[in-house]
Design an enzyme around this catalytic site. Structure first.
Site, mmCIF file in Angstrom:
data_model
loop_
_atom_site.group_PDB
_atom_site.id
_atom_site.type_symbol
_atom_site.label_atom_id
_atom_site.label_comp_id
_atom_site.label_asym_id
_atom_site.label_seq_id
_atom_site.Cartn_x
_atom_site.Cartn_y
_atom_site.Cartn_z
ATOM 1 N N ASP A 1 -23.685 -36.874 4.568
ATOM 2 C CA ASP A 1 -23.312 -35.447 4.475
ATOM 3 C C ASP A 1 -21.836 -35.176 4.160
ATOM 4 O O ASP A 1 -21.214 -34.297 4.780
ATOM 5 C CB ASP A 1 -23.677 -34.731 5.773
ATOM 6 C CG ASP A 1 -25.160 -34.794 6.091
ATOM 7 O OD1 ASP A 1 -25.915 -35.349 5.278
ATOM 8 O OD2 ASP A 1 -25.553 -34.304 7.160
ATOM 9 N N LYS B 1 -32.273 -33.876 3.668
ATOM 10 C CA LYS B 1 -32.832 -33.664 5.003
ATOM 11 C C LYS B 1 -32.647 -32.201 5.380
ATOM 12 O O LYS B 1 -31.818 -31.492 4.808
ATOM 13 C CB LYS B 1 -32.182 -34.583 6.035
ATOM 14 C CG LYS B 1 -30.668 -34.409 6.168
ATOM 15 C CD LYS B 1 -30.090 -35.476 7.094
ATOM 16 C CE LYS B 1 -28.597 -35.357 7.261
ATOM 17 N NZ LYS B 1 -28.152 -34.177 8.001
ATOM 18 N N CYS C 1 -24.623 -35.489 12.926
ATOM 19 C CA CYS C 1 -25.553 -36.170 12.025
ATOM 20 C C CYS C 1 -25.313 -37.673 11.944
ATOM 21 O O CYS C 1 -26.263 -38.455 11.850
ATOM 22 C CB CYS C 1 -25.496 -35.539 10.637
ATOM 23 S SG CYS C 1 -26.129 -33.847 10.613
#
Length: 315
Positions: A86, A207, A252
């Site tokens: 990310d 995701k 995350c």
């Protein structure tokens, strides 16, 4: 495999005793200078018992075949993947800029060490994950009015603020932290930062693309209902070792490290390639990684100590 078995079967009885198996481990657990990373007797016994399938106190040739395929080959011939989590615009300078969070860390700091590592190390595969939310995603605080809260929710819809945690009505009943709108599909905020190097043949994994459930981990949604595509792709490539880094360290990245360890991958968390939200939670992420037999290092250590990392995970 047969030559290895015969070499350590010192008395030639077709069986490896506990002491002979210890010699196998000494041969495996050493660095390039020949320094052995020794196992304590209790630790060695735990490993021995895993492969003594019939519990007769010896490892026969069939048991050694299992040991060879499931353990020794993995140690001496690791297949390494790099997972970059990310590193997206919204987390660096957009709507969920982590520099505005309590730890006040700059997401841009991960770019240089990640790029340097990509230049220095040839990984089997490099994965880039992306939060990829639809506009009506459950995690956005401005979507709170779209779904009823469960009676057990500690905070009402009227009083909820960003970063609060609420409980949504089921099924399934779901705990959810509320975030600013971020990483909406096909927007600038969801794109990888332009300064991040994207290698040839890299694989992107999305995701959080379902409206009704969040996904911190790159392996699973938060309720462990559905795996992402990463699970099957890593199985197909027989990955043994996973190097993980990115944003946010304590959200995350943390969730991904936990799932990697649970899945049995030897997991290496890259500290200088990760930035997060809360300093205390970042330290907890490091501690939990080490407690669960993962490793926390800086990217500069990967090239010189890759073998040592693998060996230390079994000592």
């Amino acid at each position: 495999m047969n030559a290895c078995f015969s070499a350590f079967d010192k008395d030639g009885d077709g069986l490896l005793s506990f002491e002979e198996f210890g010699c196998v481990c000494k041969a495996l657990f050493r660095n390039d200078d020949g320094i052995v990373y020794g196992l304590e007797d209790e630790e060695l016994r735990d490993v021995f018992d895993v492969f003594d399938l019939n519990k007769d106190g010896f490892i026969d040739s069939n048991e050694f075949t299992f040991c060879w395929n499931k353990w020794i080959k993995v140690i001496v011939r690791p297949i390494c993947a790099f997972l970059i989590v990310d590193v997206q615009n919204d987390f660096i300078s957009g709507s969920l800029n982590i520099s505005n969070c309590p730890a006040q860390q700059n997401g841009l700091d991960v770019i240089e060490p990640i790029n340097r590592l990509l230049d220095a190390v040839q990984f089997e595969v490099v994965y880039y994950s992306l939060d990829w939310h639809p506009p009506d995603h459950i995690s956005f605080i401005d979507n709170l009015h779209l779904r009823p809260l469960h009676s057990s929710s500690p905070i009402s819809a009227e009083n909820a603020q960003v970063y609060d945690t609420v409980i949504f009505e089921g099924p399934p009943i779901m705990e959810q932290k509320l975030w600013p709108r971020h990483c909406v599909q096909n927007t600038w905020g969801a794109e990888l930062n332009k300064n991040l190097r994207v290698v040839d043949n890299a694989i992107k994994v999305t995701k959080g693309s379902s409206s009704e459930i969040d996904s911190y981990s790159v392996f699973w949604d938060n309720m462990k209902l559905r795996p992402t595509s990463l699970v099957s792709m890593m199985e197909e490539k027989n990955i043994t070792d996973l190097f993980i880094c990115g944003i946010a360290y304590d959200v995350c990245v943390n969730a991904t490290v936990k799932d990697s360890l649970s899945a049995g991958y030897r997991t290496i968390l890259l500290d200088d390639c990760s930035r997060g939200i809360d300093a205390e939670d970042i330290e907890k992420t490091k501690s939990l990684t080490i407690e669960n037999h993962g490793v926390v290092i800086n990217s500069s250590q990967v090239c010189d100590t890759r073998i040592m990392i693998i060996l230390k995970m079994f000592t």
